[in-house]
Scaffold this active site. Structure first.
Site, PDB file in Angstrom:
ATOM      1  N   ASP A 159       0.825  -1.223   0.000  1.00  0.00           N
ATOM      2  CA  ASP A 159       0.000   0.000   0.000  1.00  0.00           C
ATOM      3  C   ASP A 159       0.859   1.273   0.000  1.00  0.00           C
ATOM      4  O   ASP A 159       0.648   2.173   0.839  1.00  0.00           O
ATOM      5  CB  ASP A 159      -0.906   0.029   1.246  1.00  0.00           C
TER       6      ASP A 159
ATOM      7  N   GLU B  75     -11.346   0.250  -3.328  1.00  0.00           N
ATOM      8  CA  GLU B  75     -10.498   0.768  -2.239  1.00  0.00           C
ATOM      9  C   GLU B  75      -9.293   1.472  -2.870  1.00  0.00           C
ATOM     10  O   GLU B  75      -9.194   1.606  -4.082  1.00  0.00           O
ATOM     11  CB  GLU B  75     -10.032  -0.368  -1.317  1.00  0.00           C
TER      12      GLU B  75
HETATM   13  O1  FUB Z   1      -3.248  -3.529   3.503  1.00  0.00           O
HETATM   14  C1  FUB Z   1      -4.568  -3.762   3.946  1.00  0.00           C
HETATM   15  C2  FUB Z   1      -5.535  -3.423   2.873  1.00  0.00           C
HETATM   16  O2  FUB Z   1      -5.284  -4.193   1.708  1.00  0.00           O
HETATM   17  C3  FUB Z   1      -5.462  -2.006   2.375  1.00  0.00           C
HETATM   18  O3  FUB Z   1      -5.993  -1.072   3.254  1.00  0.00           O
HETATM   19  C4  FUB Z   1      -6.181  -2.162   1.102  1.00  0.00           C
HETATM   20  O4  FUB Z   1      -6.073  -1.079   0.230  1.00  0.00           O
HETATM   21  C5  FUB Z   1      -5.554  -3.426   0.562  1.00  0.00           C
HETATM   22  O5  FUB Z   1      -4.345  -3.175  -0.094  1.00  0.00           O
END
Ligand code: FUB
Length: 339
Positions: free
Chosen positions: A31, A238
């Site tokens: 991320d 996301e």
């Molecule tokens: O790293 C945890 C979660 O996985 C992140 O918040 C999302 O964007 C995904 O990458």
């Protein structure tokens, strides 16, 4: 890419074909939110660990506990791990799951924005402040009022305003909210309904709170319509990010269960943004998450994959690759592994 479809992958061959290699390999990182502060590159990633928490669809196995800031003198320099910048034990309101963070710089202070689950099991977004881009950061005693869900990305506009984009579905809990209010009975829309949207709020001058009620960010198709839930190769899931290129605002994001990093273009930080295409095709590992950062006149995509861990979903590695804009402002799609 689900873990059960990776059994037959030859990872040596895959790594040979990868367009880039992990920036660090002594820890797992994911991320990446990259920034160019004072002539140096700083990457704010999640710090992936194997905490032994069983896999589930809500991402409980992403049980991260702290953040490390990675710095680079230039895009080709060694990536340096600057150690623990913030630990969940030091955040009064947060119980667990320190997921994708971001950072901002203002008036000599550095701000780390991070999501975590509070003691009621809800994700919220917190801020921690430091004097150095690498931390350590001191957390505020409470999460940002009115914040919820995950994946904060803070954009500094040229007029000195800062905006936070956030939200993520499934484990990120965005499906439990409508108009900024939580209800246990709220669920994902059905396939024919309008898809859920990411959220934006302008920040206060001290970057510690929202100055306004958070608003939905509209992502439209070429005909001006919102995507439906069934458009899951284009709709938001996301990993929001915003950058500005040639006077236009580029909102980019992950489509989650279809594993693309896509982008949409608008004329102001609130949108609407019109979908333009894919920046990155699926990587090894279920999640895809990115940031886009200009370094000395070139533009780079910071992203992650699970190649180093041989496909383990929650053990990822941050990478970087240059992106190319066409003359019409569109971005060429990156294929993470050569054919
Ligand atoms: O790293 C945890 C979660 O996985 C992140 O918040 C999302 O964007 C995904 O990458």
């Amino acid at each position: 890419m689900p873990e059960d479809s990776i059994e037959h992958i030859d990872f040596d061959d895959l790594n040979d074909r990868a367009i880039s290699q992990p920036l660090v390999n002594h820890i797992y990182t994911a991320d990446p939110s990259a920034h160019y502060f004072n002539g140096k590159i700083y990457i704010y990633p999640s710090h992936d660990i194997d905490a032994g928490v069983p896999f589930d669809d809500l991402g409980s196995h992403f049980a991260m506990e702290d953040y490390h800031v990675i710095s680079m003198d230039s895009i080709t320099s060694e990536a340096v791990d600057n150690g623990v910048a913030l630990h969940v034990q030091d955040v009064p309101w947060a119980e667990k799951q320190m997921w994708a963070p971001d950072a901002a710089h203002k008036n000599g202070k550095y701000y780390l924005f991070f999501p975590a689950r509070n003691y009621e099991g809800r994700f919220q977004i917190g801020v921690a402040v430091g004097d150095s881009p690498t931390g350590p950061f001191s957390p505020q005693p409470k999460a940002i009022e009115g914040s919820y869900s995950i994946d904060p990305a803070v954009f500094e506009d040229e007029d000195g305003s800062y905006y936070m984009y956030f939200g993520g579905i499934w484990g990120g809990q965005l499906q439990k909210y409508r108009n900024n209010s939580y209800a246990e009975t709220n669920e994902l829309p059905i396939p024919e309904e309008t898809a859920l949207l990411p959220i934006v709020a302008k920040m206060t001058d001290d970057l510690l709170q929202f100055v306004e009620t958070p608003k939905a960010v509209q992502i439209l198709d070429a005909d001006g319509n919102l995507f439906l839930e069934k458009d899951n190769d284009k709709r938001f899931f996301e990993a929001a990010w915003l950058h500005k290129y040639n006077g236009k605002y580029y909102f980019s994001y992950s489509t989650g269960d279809t594993h693309y990093i896509c982008y949409a273009i608008g004329d102001n930080p609130y949108g609407p943004f019109t979908y333009r295409g894919r920046i990155l095709n699926p990587v090894i590992g279920w999640t895809s998450h990115h940031s886009i950062c200009e370094v000395e006149g070139k533009w780079y995509l910071f992203y992650h994959d699970s190649s180093l861990s041989k496909g383990v979903t929650h053990l990822r590695s941050v990478k970087v690759a240059e992106i190319t804009y066409r003359s019409d402002g569109s971005i060429e799609t990156l294929e993470p592994y050569r054919k």
